[in-house]
Write a protein that holds these residues in place. Sequence first.
Motif, short mmCIF file in Angstrom:
data_model
loop_
_atom_site.label_atom_id
_atom_site.label_comp_id
_atom_site.label_asym_id
_atom_site.label_seq_id
_atom_site.Cartn_x
_atom_site.Cartn_y
_atom_site.Cartn_z
N LEU A 250 -1.43 6.52 1.02
CA LEU A 250 -0.30 6.75 1.93
C LEU A 250 -0.08 5.56 2.87
CD1 LEU A 250 -0.87 10.53 2.80
CD2 LEU A 250 0.82 9.58 1.24
N ALA A 251 0.11 4.40 2.27
CA ALA A 251 0.35 3.17 3.03
C ALA A 251 1.53 3.35 3.98
CB ALA A 251 0.61 2.01 2.08
N PRO A 252 1.29 3.28 5.29
CA PRO A 252 2.36 3.55 6.27
C PRO A 252 3.57 2.62 6.15
CG PRO A 252 0.21 3.63 7.33
CD PRO A 252 0.00 3.08 5.95
N THR A 253 3.33 1.34 5.83
CA THR A 253 4.44 0.39 5.77
C THR A 253 5.46 0.81 4.72
OG1 THR A 253 2.98 -1.42 6.44
CG2 THR A 253 5.08 -2.02 5.40
N LEU A 254 4.98 1.16 3.53
CA LEU A 254 5.89 1.60 2.48
C LEU A 254 6.62 2.88 2.88
CD1 LEU A 254 3.83 1.03 -0.82
CD2 LEU A 254 5.85 -0.23 -0.04
N LEU A 255 5.90 3.77 3.57
CA LEU A 255 6.49 5.05 3.95
C LEU A 255 7.54 4.88 5.04
CD1 LEU A 255 3.27 7.21 3.76
CD2 LEU A 255 5.34 7.54 2.40
N VAL A 256 7.35 3.93 5.94
CA VAL A 256 8.36 3.66 6.96
C VAL A 256 9.64 3.15 6.30
CG1 VAL A 256 8.99 2.14 8.87
CG2 VAL A 256 6.75 3.24 8.85
N VAL A 257 9.48 2.26 5.34
CA VAL A 257 10.64 1.75 4.61
C VAL A 257 11.33 2.90 3.87
CG1 VAL A 257 11.42 0.23 2.76
CG2 VAL A 257 9.66 -0.55 4.35
#
Length: 282
Positions: A250-257
């Motif tokens: 659940l990599a936050p950077t990808l999820l923010v995008v």
Amino acid sequence: MGTGFEHTALAVFTTLAPMGAGAFIALAYAFFVGAPDDAAAKRLDRWTALPLVVLAAGFLGAFMHLASPLNAFGVFTGVGSSPLSNEILVGVAFAALAVVYWVLALAGKLSPSVRKGLLAALVVMAVVFAAFCGLAYMMYTIPTWNTPLSIVQMEGYMLAGGTVLGFCTVGFAQVSLPKGAGAVALALTLAGVAVGTVGFGVQIAGLDAIRNIWSSAAELVPAIWVLLGAFAACGIVASALTYSAAKRRLAPTLLVVACVVVAVGIFVARIGFYGLYMGIAL
């Protein structure tokens, strides 16, 4: 008739508020299936502020739509007779329960059974809230909006946007989920995209049958199919990003995008929807 942008504040509300509510579906999944330990649960409880902030931002959009801030005090006078008042009432009820859940969780006052009970209630209320967001536009004076498909769309947007935001919240909290979490996130997001796309697409397909003395409703927003395609494309990209993030813990950077992409897609679709305004008197 208009471009839809004259209803930007409402577009913000119907994009962000259901998205914030729908995030609790993923939070429920995290606690029902993930079974986080005490430390992980505390982190997730702190990060639950994220969907609450998004929910609040949505309500701010509704507030900005009012001609005067003082009119906010009269919103509830139409409960039972005004679809808009009913929508706001259900939204406020959801928000109140969500805040109660959050405060109790932060205070460590939730037993596992009470937590699951409240989360289950929030999931149900999120679905009901999205339905009322669509129901608010079912009025005979605006035939282009007066269709159950208005409800279908909102359910799809809530599920698509809420799933991405919910998994983003779990990612920021660094809570580990079961191996199949990525597939669950992908399935829920794509299901929301499919429901939203079909709901709006069928509505658009029926516009040519709605006419006034000036034109067909199909001519109100010439690029309406492009806007629908933009939502579908954004939803698919957000689904792929969420699935990819789940494969990376659940990599936050990808999820923010992914959150930004899906929110843009929903917002574009809502602008298109509002551009379809055609009253029976015109």
